[in-house]
Design an enzyme around this catalytic site. Structure first.
Site, PDB file in Angstrom:
ATOM      1  N   CYS A 144       0.988  -1.020   0.015  1.00 27.02           N
ATOM      2  CA  CYS A 144       0.115  -0.270  -0.493  1.00 27.02           C
ATOM      3  C   CYS A 144       1.008   1.568   0.167  1.00 27.02           C
ATOM      4  CB  CYS A 144      -0.799  -0.191   1.291  1.00 27.02           C
ATOM      5  SG  CYS A 144      -1.942   1.336   1.735  1.00 27.02           S
TER       6      CYS A 144
ATOM      7  N   CYS B  52      -0.262   3.181   2.954  1.00 28.41           N
ATOM      8  CA  CYS B  52       0.781   3.051   4.724  1.00 28.41           C
ATOM      9  C   CYS B  52       2.201   3.337   4.212  1.00 28.41           C
ATOM     10  CB  CYS B  52       0.486   1.154   4.289  1.00 28.41           C
ATOM     11  SG  CYS B  52      -0.993   0.970   5.201  1.00 28.41           S
TER      12      CYS B  52
ATOM     13  N   ASP C 244       0.125  16.385  -2.686  1.00 29.23           N
ATOM     14  CA  ASP C 244      -0.625  15.481  -3.647  1.00 29.23           C
ATOM     15  C   ASP C 244       1.162  15.833  -5.138  1.00 29.23           C
ATOM     16  OD1 ASP C 244      -2.930  13.701  -4.705  1.00 29.23           O
ATOM     17  OD2 ASP C 244      -1.373  14.552  -6.249  1.00 29.23           O
TER      18      ASP C 244
ATOM     19  N   HIS D 163      -4.443   1.714   7.829  1.00 31.01           N
ATOM     20  CA  HIS D 163      -5.522   1.007   6.855  1.00 31.01           C
ATOM     21  C   HIS D 163      -6.501   0.904   6.516  1.00 31.01           C
ATOM     22  CE1 HIS D 163      -4.526  -0.045   2.554  1.00 31.01           C
ATOM     23  NE2 HIS D 163      -5.612  -0.516   3.027  1.00 31.01           N
TER      24      HIS D 163
ATOM     25  N   ASN E 126     -12.781   9.874  -3.224  1.00 30.20           N
ATOM     26  CA  ASN E 126     -12.948   8.898  -4.442  1.00 30.20           C
ATOM     27  C   ASN E 126     -13.414   7.564  -3.877  1.00 30.20           C
ATOM     28  OD1 ASN E 126     -12.383  10.691  -6.345  1.00 30.20           O
ATOM     29  ND2 ASN E 126     -11.343  10.411  -6.447  1.00 30.20           N
TER      30      ASN E 126
ATOM     31  N   THR F  99      -7.513   5.263  -7.552  1.00 34.65           N
ATOM     32  CA  THR F  99      -5.938   4.685  -7.756  1.00 34.65           C
ATOM     33  C   THR F  99      -5.133   4.079  -6.915  1.00 34.65           C
ATOM     34  OG1 THR F  99      -4.654   6.545  -7.790  1.00 34.65           O
ATOM     35  CG2 THR F  99      -5.676   6.372  -9.518  1.00 34.65           C
TER      36      THR F  99
ATOM     37  N   HIS G  49      -6.669   3.195  -0.197  1.00 32.91           N
ATOM     38  CA  HIS G  49      -5.851   3.868   0.981  1.00 32.91           C
ATOM     39  C   HIS G  49      -6.883   4.689   1.647  1.00 32.91           C
ATOM     40  CE1 HIS G  49      -3.292   3.582   4.871  1.00 32.91           C
ATOM     41  NE2 HIS G  49      -4.169   5.082   4.482  1.00 32.91           N
TER      42      HIS G  49
ATOM     43  N   HIS H  98      -8.607   8.649   1.983  1.00 24.05           N
ATOM     44  CA  HIS H  98      -7.328   9.268   2.038  1.00 24.05           C
ATOM     45  C   HIS H  98      -8.765  10.427   1.445  1.00 24.05           C
ATOM     46  CE1 HIS H  98      -7.047   7.862  -2.346  1.00 24.05           C
ATOM     47  NE2 HIS H  98      -7.669   9.052  -3.448  1.00 24.05           N
TER      48      HIS H  98
ATOM     49  N   HIS I 117      -8.578  13.740   0.120  1.00 27.50           N
ATOM     50  CA  HIS I 117      -7.711  15.598  -1.001  1.00 27.50           C
ATOM     51  C   HIS I 117      -8.487  16.317  -0.495  1.00 27.50           C
ATOM     52  CE1 HIS I 117      -7.057  12.908  -4.801  1.00 27.50           C
ATOM     53  NE2 HIS I 117      -7.866  12.093  -4.024  1.00 27.50           N
TER      54      HIS I 117
HETATM   55  P1  AMP Z   1      -6.815   9.122  -6.013  1.00 24.36           P
HETATM   56  O1  AMP Z   1      -7.537   8.856  -7.464  1.00 24.36           O
HETATM   57  O2  AMP Z   1      -8.709   9.734  -5.697  1.00 24.36           O
HETATM   58  O3  AMP Z   1      -6.913   7.580  -5.052  1.00 24.36           O
HETATM   59  O4  AMP Z   1      -5.866  10.253  -5.378  1.00 24.36           O
HETATM   60  C1  AMP Z   1      -4.632   9.499  -5.555  1.00 24.36           C
HETATM   61  C2  AMP Z   1      -3.788  10.500  -4.912  1.00 24.36           C
HETATM   62  O5  AMP Z   1      -2.705  10.129  -4.678  1.00 24.36           O
HETATM   63  C3  AMP Z   1      -3.821  10.876  -6.801  1.00 24.36           C
HETATM   64  O6  AMP Z   1      -3.835  12.460  -6.574  1.00 24.36           O
HETATM   65  C4  AMP Z   1      -2.064  11.161  -7.152  1.00 24.36           C
HETATM   66  O7  AMP Z   1      -1.551  12.331  -7.373  1.00 24.36           O
HETATM   67  C5  AMP Z   1      -1.304  11.348  -4.908  1.00 24.36           C
HETATM   68  N1  AMP Z   1      -0.739  10.777  -5.172  1.00 24.36           N
HETATM   69  C6  AMP Z   1       0.120   9.669  -5.863  1.00 24.36           C
HETATM   70  N2  AMP Z   1       1.542   9.160  -5.855  1.00 24.36           N
HETATM   71  C7  AMP Z   1       1.888   9.582  -4.519  1.00 24.36           C
HETATM   72  C8  AMP Z   1       3.157  10.667  -4.190  1.00 24.36           C
HETATM   73  N3  AMP Z   1       4.313   9.553  -3.757  1.00 24.36           N
HETATM   74  N4  AMP Z   1       3.428  11.265  -3.207  1.00 24.36           N
HETATM   75  C9  AMP Z   1       2.189  12.513  -2.958  1.00 24.36           C
HETATM   76  N5  AMP Z   1       0.869  11.755  -3.801  1.00 24.36           N
HETATM   77  C10 AMP Z   1       0.774  11.085  -4.586  1.00 24.36           C
HETATM   78 ZN    ZN Z   2      -2.859   1.760   3.147  1.00 22.11          ZN
END
Ligand code: AMP
Ligand code: ZN
Length: 114
Positions: free
Chosen positions: A5, A8, A31, A47, A87, A95, A98, A100, A102
């Site tokens: 993850c 995580c 982000d 998680h 999302n 994507t 875990h 989150h 925004h």
């Molecule tokens: P979601 O599409 O809602 O699952 O959001 C996942 C978010 O994680 C996206 O906006 C990505 O730009 C962000 N993301 C992916 N990898 C990283 C990372 N290493 N550091 C910070 N944000 C990330």
């Molecule tokens: Zn996680």
């Protein structure tokens, strides 16, 4: 399901991130691909895969993350308002599996919710 993850690994410091806020229950960071001048992710340290896994048992943790969102918005000076997005699942384009939140702000956001 903690293995593999991304968030995580970020919480554990195994993958670098730009920390905005941290307490014993949650972690917030910028982000990597910002969609607004201010784009911060708030995640519980434990998680939880998505909102679909929020239950009466862990709802206080999810609620704490929202309280932290409000605190960060003040810290970031988002006086004009902001949007919170979480999302959930494929149709929403989640994507990282875990939970989150925004935080999006720092400019007038578009009117489209979907
Ligand atoms: P979601 O599409 O809602 O699952 O959001 C996942 C978010 O994680 C996206 O906006 C990505 O730009 C962000 N993301 C992916 N990898 C990283 C990372 N290493 N550091 C910070 N944000 C990330
Ligand atoms: Zn996680």
């Amino acid at each position: 399901m903690k293995n593999d993850c991304l968030f995580c690994a970020i919480v554990d410091g195994e993958i670098p991130s730009t920390k905005v806020f941290e307490d014993e229950l949650c972690y917030a960071f910028r982000d990597i691909n910002p969609q607004a001048p201010a784009h911060i992710l708030v995640v519980p340290k434990a998680h939880i895969a998505s909102v679909a896994e929020v239950t009466e048992e862990n709802a206080a943790l999810a609620g704490h993350c929202l309280a932290v969102c409000a605190k960060i918005a003040v810290q970031e000076g988002l006086t004009g308002g902001y949007r919170i997005v979480s999302n959930c699942g494929d149709d929403a384009g989640q994507t990282v599996h875990h939970l989150h939140f925004h935080i999006l702000g720092g400019e007038r956001l578009n009117d489209h919710m979907a």
